[in-house]
Design a protein around this motif. Structure first.
Motif, short mmCIF file in Angstrom:
data_model
loop_
_atom_site.label_atom_id
_atom_site.label_comp_id
_atom_site.label_asym_id
_atom_site.label_seq_id
_atom_site.Cartn_x
_atom_site.Cartn_y
_atom_site.Cartn_z
N PRO A 51 0.81 -1.22 0.00
CA PRO A 51 0.00 0.00 0.00
C PRO A 51 0.85 1.27 0.00
O PRO A 51 1.81 1.40 0.75
CB PRO A 51 -0.82 -0.12 1.28
CG PRO A 51 -0.91 -1.60 1.51
CD PRO A 51 0.42 -2.14 1.06
N GLY A 52 0.50 2.18 -0.90
CA GLY A 52 1.20 3.44 -1.00
C GLY A 52 2.45 3.38 -1.86
O GLY A 52 3.03 4.41 -2.18
N ALA A 53 2.89 2.19 -2.21
CA ALA A 53 4.10 2.06 -3.01
C ALA A 53 3.86 1.30 -4.32
O ALA A 53 4.18 1.79 -5.39
CB ALA A 53 5.20 1.37 -2.21
N PHE A 54 3.30 0.10 -4.20
CA PHE A 54 3.09 -0.75 -5.37
C PHE A 54 1.65 -1.27 -5.33
O PHE A 54 1.24 -1.87 -4.35
CB PHE A 54 4.07 -1.93 -5.37
CG PHE A 54 5.50 -1.48 -5.30
CD1 PHE A 54 6.11 -0.89 -6.40
CD2 PHE A 54 6.23 -1.61 -4.14
CE1 PHE A 54 7.42 -0.46 -6.33
CE2 PHE A 54 7.54 -1.20 -4.06
CZ PHE A 54 8.14 -0.61 -5.16
N PRO A 55 0.90 -1.04 -6.40
CA PRO A 55 -0.52 -1.41 -6.39
C PRO A 55 -0.76 -2.91 -6.31
O PRO A 55 0.04 -3.71 -6.79
CB PRO A 55 -1.05 -0.84 -7.70
CG PRO A 55 0.14 -0.71 -8.58
CD PRO A 55 1.31 -0.45 -7.67
N ALA A 56 -1.89 -3.24 -5.71
CA ALA A 56 -2.33 -4.63 -5.65
C ALA A 56 -2.79 -5.08 -7.03
O ALA A 56 -3.41 -4.31 -7.77
CB ALA A 56 -3.47 -4.78 -4.65
N LEU A 57 -2.47 -6.30 -7.36
CA LEU A 57 -2.97 -6.92 -8.59
C LEU A 57 -4.16 -7.82 -8.26
O LEU A 57 -5.04 -8.02 -9.10
CB LEU A 57 -1.86 -7.72 -9.26
CG LEU A 57 -0.58 -6.94 -9.57
CD1 LEU A 57 0.47 -7.87 -10.17
CD2 LEU A 57 -0.85 -5.76 -10.47
N ALA A 58 -4.18 -8.32 -7.05
CA ALA A 58 -5.26 -9.19 -6.58
C ALA A 58 -6.56 -8.38 -6.51
O ALA A 58 -6.61 -7.33 -5.88
CB ALA A 58 -4.92 -9.77 -5.21
N GLY A 59 -7.58 -8.87 -7.18
CA GLY A 59 -8.88 -8.21 -7.14
C GLY A 59 -8.92 -6.87 -7.86
O GLY A 59 -9.87 -6.11 -7.70
N SER A 60 -7.93 -6.57 -8.65
CA SER A 60 -7.84 -5.28 -9.33
C SER A 60 -8.78 -5.21 -10.53
O SER A 60 -8.73 -6.07 -11.41
CB SER A 60 -6.40 -5.04 -9.80
OG SER A 60 -6.33 -3.97 -10.70
N LYS A 61 -9.60 -4.16 -10.57
CA LYS A 61 -10.48 -3.95 -11.73
C LYS A 61 -9.66 -3.68 -12.98
O LYS A 61 -10.02 -4.12 -14.06
CB LYS A 61 -11.45 -2.80 -11.46
CG LYS A 61 -12.51 -3.14 -10.46
CD LYS A 61 -13.48 -1.99 -10.25
CE LYS A 61 -14.51 -2.40 -9.20
NZ LYS A 61 -15.50 -1.34 -8.99
N PHE A 62 -8.55 -2.95 -12.82
CA PHE A 62 -7.69 -2.67 -13.98
C PHE A 62 -7.10 -3.96 -14.53
O PHE A 62 -7.15 -4.20 -15.74
CB PHE A 62 -6.57 -1.70 -13.60
CG PHE A 62 -5.63 -1.41 -14.74
CD1 PHE A 62 -6.02 -0.57 -15.77
CD2 PHE A 62 -4.37 -2.00 -14.79
CE1 PHE A 62 -5.17 -0.31 -16.84
CE2 PHE A 62 -3.52 -1.75 -15.85
CZ PHE A 62 -3.91 -0.91 -16.88
N VAL A 63 -6.56 -4.79 -13.67
CA VAL A 63 -5.95 -6.06 -14.10
C VAL A 63 -6.98 -6.95 -14.80
O VAL A 63 -6.67 -7.63 -15.77
CB VAL A 63 -5.32 -6.80 -12.90
CG1 VAL A 63 -4.96 -8.24 -13.24
CG2 VAL A 63 -4.10 -6.05 -12.40
#
Length: 137
Positions: A51-63
């Motif tokens: 958090p605050g540094a590298f975005p989550a890929l898990a559950g990501s709408k973008f991904v």
């Protein structure tokens, strides 16, 4: 007894080799290996990022969104993320994205090598392997 043990080990090795050689299983393993080698340092093994540094890929709408949008990030980079256009082949990009888009609760279709080749051309990025040795990563 020794002969029975040797046969049992041989059967186990053959079963493992058969399971690992199935195309879907092999691609899944390759995708996971590629992710661990190239992405996990920032996005973590769990895909939850930092958090605050590298975005989550898990559950990501973008991904889970448009596959070419996600592939564009790997080819061009974005924000603090480097591009992987010179360090990962089109097949590797498709394989790692297929893994990411179908793990940690993500339920999106994978990408093919042809999808990445077409996108690379559309974006005007040199074909993989046409540039001098890269030292980006």
């Amino acid at each position: 007894m020794k002969e029975v043990l040797i046969k049992a080990v041989m059967v186990a090795v053959a079963a493992f080799a058969a399971a690992a050689s199935s195309p879907l299983r092999a691609q899944e393993m390759d995708g996971k290996s590629l992710f661990l080698k190239n992405c996990a340092a920032c996005h973590q093994q769990t895909g939850k990022g930092i958090p605050g540094a590298f975005p989550a890929l898990a559950g990501s709408k973008f991904v889970q969104g448009k596959g070419t949008d996600v592939a564009s990030v790997l080819l061009k980079g974005r924000g603090g993320m480097p591009d992987f256009s010179d360090s990962l082949s089109d097949r590797d990009i498709a394989t790692v994205l297929t893994f990411v888009r179908s793990n940690w609760g993500n339920k999106a279709d994978g990408l093919s090598e042809a999808d990445v080749v077409t996108l690379r051309t559309t974006l005007g990025i040199d074909p993989f392997g046409n540039s001098m040795m890269s030292n980006k990563h």
